[in-house]
Each structure stands twice: as C-alpha cells, then as structure tokens.
Design an enzyme around this catalytic site. Structure first.
Site, PDB file in Angstrom:
ATOM      1  N   GLU A  43      34.794  31.965  21.529  1.00 39.97           N
ATOM      2  CA  GLU A  43      36.253  31.831  20.937  1.00 39.97           C
ATOM      3  C   GLU A  43      36.276  33.053  19.899  1.00 39.97           C
ATOM      4  O   GLU A  43      35.393  32.864  19.178  1.00 39.97           O
ATOM      5  CB  GLU A  43      36.515  30.456  20.446  1.00 39.97           C
ATOM      6  CG  GLU A  43      37.662  30.529  19.730  1.00 39.97           C
ATOM      7  CD  GLU A  43      38.129  29.031  19.092  1.00 39.97           C
ATOM      8  OE1 GLU A  43      38.783  28.292  19.660  1.00 39.97           O
ATOM      9  OE2 GLU A  43      37.605  29.319  17.941  1.00 39.97           O
TER      10      GLU A  43
ATOM     11  N   TYR B 155      44.594  35.352  19.782  1.00 38.39           N
ATOM     12  CA  TYR B 155      43.414  34.593  20.267  1.00 38.39           C
ATOM     13  C   TYR B 155      42.615  34.872  21.473  1.00 38.39           C
ATOM     14  O   TYR B 155      43.733  34.734  22.571  1.00 38.39           O
ATOM     15  CB  TYR B 155      44.057  33.058  19.947  1.00 38.39           C
ATOM     16  CG  TYR B 155      43.309  31.844  20.517  1.00 38.39           C
ATOM     17  CD1 TYR B 155      42.359  31.223  19.613  1.00 38.39           C
ATOM     18  CD2 TYR B 155      43.058  31.511  21.623  1.00 38.39           C
ATOM     19  CE1 TYR B 155      41.399  30.289  19.885  1.00 38.39           C
ATOM     20  CE2 TYR B 155      42.089  30.634  22.207  1.00 38.39           C
ATOM     21  CZ  TYR B 155      41.249  29.784  21.138  1.00 38.39           C
ATOM     22  OH  TYR B 155      40.548  29.100  21.650  1.00 38.39           O
TER      23      TYR B 155
END
Ligand code: GDP
Ligand code: MN
Length: 376
Positions: free
Chosen positions: A185, A101
């Site tokens: 993101e 992530y």
C-alpha cells in the site's frame, strides 16, 4: 509479517519506485546530523507498525537540524496507538501537489488480488472510502496475468490517477510478486509540484509462508511491538492482543473467531485471541494461560475447545497440569465439546478448582465469562 515504513520504502526503491531520501535513527542527536545531511528541513516520522501516525502526532515537520533534534526527542519513546516509538525516520520534505492512494491486496474469497486506488489519497482515505465509495476504484487482478502496463492503465483510468502513475503501478506489482507480499500500500503516493510521482509512505505485509525463500527476513521475525505478542511468538503460539477484558483461548482459528463474536454479543469485549491449534497439550495450555494471565487487562478467561483429533480429556488434563504450573489469578470458564467431552468435563469437575467453572455450550460459556469480566 508487517514491515516498518522504512523497510517498505527500501523494497519500493529496489524496484524503481521513487521515494524521498531518508535515514532512520533511535537517537535525537543523530537526527540533527541526518537533517544536516539531508539539507536542513525534514519530516520526522515515528516508525511504528500502525497506520494513522500523522493524526496521532507521529509525523511532524522540522524546519532545520536543531528543530529535527527537538522533534525527534519529542516523538521517540512516546506511545502511538499502543506502539512505543523506538526509531524515527527523517525524510527530505516533498512539495506535494496531489495525494493519491494505491494498494494491492489479496482477495482470499475471490482467489485473486484486488487493486484499490483513489485520486483522493492521504490521511482521510478511510473516510473517503466510507462516504464516497465511488471515489475509490476496486479493480480485480488475476494473479496469473498480473499488472501489465495495460492493466495499470485500466486501474489508473478507473481511479482517475494521472497517467504518470502507470509505471509506478507496474513496479508496485513487481514488489508484491518478487518480495512475496500479501499487501502493498502506498498512501500517499504523491504528484509533486515538479510533476514527479513519489511514494511518501508505505505499508507491506510479507507472506510468512514464503519465509523459506527469503533468508533476509530472519531477523525481523521476533520484532513484535507488543511484549506479550513477542512472548507468545517465542513459544510458538498464535496470540493477538485486543483491547477488551475477556481472555480467549480456543483451538483452530475459525472457532476462536466465532468465540470472539459470541463474547462481543454477550456484552463484553475480547482482550486477546489465542489459538492453541490442534495439539492442545498441557505445555501449550500452560504457555497460553501464562501469556493471557499476565495481561493486566484480562478479567476473566474463556477456554473454548472442540475436541477433534485432540480429545477433550487430553485438553482437560492439559488444563489441570497448566494450573499446577501457572497459579490461576482470574476466573476461568471452560467449555469442552466434541471427542471425549464427558471424560474431559469429569476431569475438571473432579479437580474442583474454586476459580474454574464449566459450561456446556459456547453461548453459555461466553455469557458467564462476560459476566465475570464485567462484574464489580
Ligand atoms: P500515516 O499517517 O501513518 O499514514 O503517515 P504518512 O507517512 O502517510 O504521513 C501522514 C501525512 O503527512 C501524509 O498524508 C502527508 O500529507 C504528510 N506528509 C508526510 N511526508 C510529507 C512530506 O514530505 N511533505 C509533505 N508536504 N507532506 C508530507
Ligand atoms: Mn500514510
């Protein structure tokens, strides 16, 4: 402005981040053709501007072009967390070895950016962040310095990311800066069995204030998934749909935010959030009321206005004229305070509409609106 995954991946690719080959379509038949072009097996992904598509059935594997067509047909037109799926993206499957992530987000309070990264990315990142916060690194980024190779190495090190992600972290920062984004993101950023680092999913929020610098943004502007949000945006109103039963109209984002809190504390849930801003004219009030009243989930409406430059008597006039234009079908609780509050309240008292009630405090108004929304 939030982008769709396929738009986000275009920006990633433009800045040299590796993304799987993919194409977008609104037709199941064409999905079969695309799968054939991509070589057979594909991942079929609903294009909706919300996260958690995987868990909601919006990301599915299809083994061959025929399956891709069936899967696309199954996903297109369905509802994912309140968003209707209008298009799907078909992507070449990737052999995932590890899911990571990474994101950069504006930290308004600190006046800088924050890099958030974890070696345990994927669909359970929220759970990881909640249960094992130490597995998620948060590294401040000074906007003037940005993410250089050494900063990227620091982020990768803090999160335990493989060294190969350093280059991606630098490029992702370039996406943020050059595309004027407030958030970028990648979840998951994956390490493949072949050792490559590939962005499998992307979320980008562009900074609307930078619109004048990007002529290409224009056509995405009206692409609101929610029809009421689209109607409000077309009238220049700041409207956000929530999932409760009390419609909330206020002037100024801060007042509206605290009104939402007070409604929630009164035992009801806000149905939406409408900020009519400084100039609460009759026109704006009428537009706002008509948007809120057309939401079937709304059972009562709370207007909370603090008169400043716009005086309360002007707001009250606006409400009266709005009610002349938009027939009131649900109870309306009005709290006026500040500049010319007494005159404003007198105007509404004289108008004496059977569905309009006044309250003098914000708490009292929220309690009344909550009672009306939850009664019977
Ligand atoms: P989200 O649930 O909306 O965040 O959608 P994602 O695009 O992140 O997909 C959800 C999950 O599906 C990812 O976390 C991956 O585990 C998986 N996934 C998506 N694309 C691929 C792929 O090409 N190959 C493999 N093996 N898994 C994939
Ligand atoms: Mn994802």
């Amino acid at each position: 402005m939030d982008l769709y995954e396929h738009q986000a991946r275009e920006l990633f690719a433009k800045h040299g981040i590796v993304v799987p080959r993919a194409e977008v379509t609104d037709s199941a038949k064409e999905a079969r053709e695309i799968a054939r072009r991509l070589g057979g097996p594909v991942v079929v992904k609903a294009q909706v501007r919300t996260g958690g598509r995987g868990k909601a059935g919006g990301v599915r594997f299809a083994a061959d072009p025929a399956a891709a067509e069936l899967t696309a047909r199954r996903i297109l037109g369905t509802d994912i967390k309140g968003h209707t799926v209008g298009t799907v993206m078909l992507a070449e499957p990737v052999d995932v070895e590890q899911e990571l992530y990474v994101s950069y987000v504006l930290d308004r309070a600190a006046g800088r950016f924050l890099a958030i990264a974890s070696a345990q990315g994927g669909m359970d990142i929220e759970e990881v962040a909640a249960r094992r916060p130490e597995a998620v690194a948060r590294v401040p980024v000074d906007p003037a310095e940005g993410v250089t190779s050494s900063k990227a190495a620091e982020i990768a090190e803090a999160a335990g990311l493989p060294a190969r992600t350093v280059d991606v972290l630098v490029r992702l920062w370039e996406v943020l800066v050059h595309e004027d984004a407030l958030l970028v993101e990648v979840n998951p950023l994956v390490r493949t069995a072949q050792g490559a680092v590939v962005a499998l999913d992307g979320k980008v929020t562009l900074d609307d204030n930078a619109r004048f610098r990007h002529s290409r943004w224009g056509d995405q502007d009206t692409a609101h998934d929610d029809p009421l949000e689209a109607a409000a945006a077309a009238r220049g109103l700041h409207y956000v749909r929530l999932d409760g039963e009390v419609g909330v109209i206020g002037n100024g984002a801060g007042l509206v935010m605290s009104t939402l809190d007070v409604v929630a504390r009164s035992g009801a849930r806000p149905a939406d959030f409408l900020d009519i801003g400084g100039g609460a004219s009759a026109r704006v009030m009428a537009d706002g009321l008509s948007v809120i009243l057309s939401d079937p989930a709304v059972r009562s409406v709370l207007v909370n206005v603090f008169g400043g430059i716009t005086a309360c008597d002007a707001v009250a006039d606006g409400i009266v004229r709005a009610l002349e234009a938009v027939p009131l079908t649900k109870p309306l609780v009005v709290r006026l305070d500040g500049n010319n509050a007494a005159r404003g309240r007198a105007i509404l008292a004289e108008y004496a509409h059977p569905l309009v009630r006044q309250a003098t405090t914000m708490d009292g108004a929220a309690r009344r609106a909550a009672e009306l929304a939850t009664a019977g």
